[in-house]
Design a protein around this motif. Structure first.
Motif, mmCIF file in Angstrom:
data_model
loop_
_atom_site.group_PDB
_atom_site.id
_atom_site.type_symbol
_atom_site.label_atom_id
_atom_site.label_comp_id
_atom_site.label_asym_id
_atom_site.label_seq_id
_atom_site.Cartn_x
_atom_site.Cartn_y
_atom_site.Cartn_z
ATOM 1 N N TYR A 58 43.381 17.234 54.879
ATOM 2 C CA TYR A 58 44.150 16.923 53.662
ATOM 3 C C TYR A 58 43.720 17.863 52.527
ATOM 4 O O TYR A 58 43.183 17.425 51.513
ATOM 5 C CB TYR A 58 43.920 15.468 53.255
ATOM 6 C CG TYR A 58 44.358 14.455 54.292
ATOM 7 C CD1 TYR A 58 45.680 14.028 54.359
ATOM 8 C CD2 TYR A 58 43.448 13.912 55.194
ATOM 9 C CE1 TYR A 58 46.092 13.097 55.301
ATOM 10 C CE2 TYR A 58 43.847 12.984 56.142
ATOM 11 C CZ TYR A 58 45.162 12.588 56.188
ATOM 12 O OH TYR A 58 45.567 11.662 57.124
ATOM 13 N N SER A 64 45.294 19.441 50.200
ATOM 14 C CA SER A 64 45.918 19.289 48.883
ATOM 15 C C SER A 64 45.482 18.012 48.173
ATOM 16 O O SER A 64 45.737 17.843 46.976
ATOM 17 C CB SER A 64 47.449 19.296 49.017
ATOM 18 O OG SER A 64 47.896 18.156 49.738
ATOM 19 N N LEU A 65 44.818 17.115 48.907
ATOM 20 C CA LEU A 65 44.405 15.832 48.340
ATOM 21 C C LEU A 65 42.908 15.701 48.165
ATOM 22 O O LEU A 65 42.447 14.740 47.532
ATOM 23 C CB LEU A 65 44.886 14.678 49.237
ATOM 24 C CG LEU A 65 46.387 14.523 49.456
ATOM 25 C CD1 LEU A 65 46.651 13.368 50.417
ATOM 26 C CD2 LEU A 65 47.108 14.285 48.132
ATOM 27 N N THR A 123 42.495 13.145 45.103
ATOM 28 C CA THR A 123 43.562 13.063 44.106
ATOM 29 C C THR A 123 44.602 14.108 44.446
ATOM 30 O O THR A 123 44.290 15.118 45.097
ATOM 31 C CB THR A 123 43.022 13.269 42.677
ATOM 32 O OG1 THR A 123 44.000 12.850 41.725
ATOM 33 C CG2 THR A 123 42.633 14.712 42.406
ATOM 34 N N GLN A 124 45.845 13.886 44.049
ATOM 35 C CA GLN A 124 46.882 14.888 44.281
ATOM 36 C C GLN A 124 46.544 16.144 43.484
ATOM 37 O O GLN A 124 46.290 16.088 42.283
ATOM 38 C CB GLN A 124 48.243 14.355 43.864
ATOM 39 C CG GLN A 124 49.368 15.370 43.960
ATOM 40 C CD GLN A 124 49.517 15.960 45.359
ATOM 41 O OE1 GLN A 124 49.530 15.239 46.332
ATOM 42 N NE2 GLN A 124 49.623 17.276 45.445
ATOM 43 N N GLY A 125 46.498 17.296 44.154
ATOM 44 C CA GLY A 125 46.144 18.540 43.487
ATOM 45 C C GLY A 125 44.659 18.707 43.298
ATOM 46 O O GLY A 125 44.224 19.352 42.338
ATOM 47 N N ARG A 162 44.029 12.390 33.695
ATOM 48 C CA ARG A 162 43.907 11.599 34.919
ATOM 49 C C ARG A 162 42.509 10.972 34.965
ATOM 50 O O ARG A 162 41.503 11.675 35.023
ATOM 51 C CB ARG A 162 44.142 12.459 36.157
ATOM 52 C CG ARG A 162 44.301 11.645 37.447
ATOM 53 C CD ARG A 162 44.768 12.506 38.617
ATOM 54 N NE ARG A 162 46.108 13.033 38.406
ATOM 55 C CZ ARG A 162 46.762 13.776 39.301
ATOM 56 N NH1 ARG A 162 46.191 14.070 40.474
ATOM 57 N NH2 ARG A 162 47.984 14.225 39.036
ATOM 58 N N TYR A 207 48.263 7.660 52.762
ATOM 59 C CA TYR A 207 48.894 8.249 51.578
ATOM 60 C C TYR A 207 50.387 8.475 51.780
ATOM 61 O O TYR A 207 51.204 8.192 50.895
ATOM 62 C CB TYR A 207 48.203 9.565 51.234
ATOM 63 C CG TYR A 207 48.860 10.335 50.114
ATOM 64 C CD1 TYR A 207 48.624 9.986 48.781
ATOM 65 C CD2 TYR A 207 49.718 11.400 50.374
ATOM 66 C CE1 TYR A 207 49.223 10.688 47.740
ATOM 67 C CE2 TYR A 207 50.320 12.097 49.347
ATOM 68 C CZ TYR A 207 50.074 11.740 48.035
ATOM 69 O OH TYR A 207 50.677 12.429 47.005
ATOM 70 N N ALA A 209 49.694 5.879 47.527
ATOM 71 C CA ALA A 209 50.169 7.139 46.952
ATOM 72 C C ALA A 209 50.100 7.100 45.433
ATOM 73 O O ALA A 209 49.722 8.078 44.782
ATOM 74 C CB ALA A 209 51.601 7.415 47.418
ATOM 75 N N VAL A 245 46.423 7.590 44.382
ATOM 76 C CA VAL A 245 45.941 8.955 44.590
ATOM 77 C C VAL A 245 46.626 9.938 43.637
ATOM 78 O O VAL A 245 46.008 10.907 43.174
ATOM 79 C CB VAL A 245 46.150 9.367 46.064
ATOM 80 C CG1 VAL A 245 45.827 10.842 46.281
ATOM 81 C CG2 VAL A 245 45.291 8.496 46.982
ATOM 82 N N ASN A 246 47.882 9.679 43.301
ATOM 83 C CA ASN A 246 48.618 10.586 42.418
ATOM 84 C C ASN A 246 48.224 10.443 40.953
ATOM 85 O O ASN A 246 48.475 11.345 40.155
ATOM 86 C CB ASN A 246 50.122 10.336 42.544
ATOM 87 C CG ASN A 246 50.665 10.785 43.889
ATOM 88 O OD1 ASN A 246 50.043 11.575 44.586
ATOM 89 N ND2 ASN A 246 51.831 10.269 44.253
ATOM 90 N N ASP A 256 41.738 10.143 39.667
ATOM 91 C CA ASP A 256 40.836 11.158 40.221
ATOM 92 C C ASP A 256 39.637 10.422 40.811
ATOM 93 O O ASP A 256 38.753 9.955 40.065
ATOM 94 C CB ASP A 256 40.408 12.106 39.101
ATOM 95 C CG ASP A 256 40.040 13.481 39.606
ATOM 96 O OD1 ASP A 256 39.904 13.640 40.834
ATOM 97 O OD2 ASP A 256 39.863 14.398 38.778
#
Length: 228
Positions: free
Chosen positions: A64, A66-67, A88-90, A99, A130, A137, A140-141, A144
């Motif tokens: 994962y 990107s997460l 976290t996303q990104g 965040r 996720y 989701a 996580v989005n 952080d």
């Protein structure tokens, strides 16, 4: 009792404690809709060695990208890495303004492993579900999340599943109780800070966490700052 409890009630452990951790994440700054029941899935309800835990964290980071972001904030007395996984996303893009940052640490006492197991299941659940669980989701989005399953890997290695009444592994390899090695209102500067303690202090000072929890085992107790 800590290890025996985990072994005899694995599904209950995951369902209740992971849900509690997710609710705490919600308190960091968002409101959750009704959360679907968490399936047990294919999680392994067995203790893994430190090496296996670190390999699992590495594999999730690779699966994962990107997460997740993988951290080593320091090393233990016996040079075991103090690993944490950021979710976290990104995650690979550095700090994300606005965040809220949340931190979970487990296994400060090496022979108290419920927290370690819960945090393993937590990062697996957050990542594996996720794509299919809207509530996860959302967490996580918008949050952080930093998870360190084991602050005392040396103590964990010294403990035993057959030793439910003794204190083997509670302390670090220098025989210090890490839970009593941080500054407090009565002893702001302990004389000998341990490497695990110093690593966590540096970590706390480097990031503006808005919510933190340290998971122990053996008693039903919730401690708060300045209640010592």
């Amino acid at each position: 009792l800590d290890r025996r409890w985990t072994e005899t009630r694995p599904q209950l452990l995951r369902m209740s404690w992971v849900r509690a951790c997710m609710c705490a994440l919600a308190l960091a700054g968002l409101v959750l809709a009704d959360t679907p029941s968490l399936p047990v899935g294919t999680l392994s309800f067995t203790y893994m060695s430190n090496a296996d835990l670190f390999a699992l964290m590495d594999s999730y980071n690779k699966a994962y990208p990107s997460l997740t972001e993988l951290y080593t904030i320091g090393t233990s007395v016996k040079d075991q890495p103090l690993k944490a996984i950021r979710i976290t996303q990104g995650a690979g893009n550095g700090a994300i303004p606005g965040r809220p940052m949340v931190k979970y640490i487990g296994n400060m006492h090496g022979n108290e492993v419920v927290g370690r197991q819960v945090l393993i299941y937590l990062f697996q659940t957050l990542l594996d579900e996720y794509a299919t669980n809207p509530a996860i989701a959302q967490l996580v989005n918008t949050t952080d999340i930093y998870i360190m399953p084991s602050m005392n890997p040396d103590g964990f290695a010294a403990s035993s599943t057959t030793d439910c009444g003794e204190l083997a592994g509670r302390e670090n390899a220098n025989y210090f109780d890490l839970n009593r090695n941080f500054p407090d209102q009565f002893d702001p500067a302990p004389s000998i800070r341990q490497p695990e303690t110093l690593a966590v202090i540096r970590w706390i000072e480097s990031l503006p966490f808005v919510l933190s929890a340290n998971l122990h085992g053996g008693s039903v107790v919730a401690s708060y700052p300045f209640d010592d």
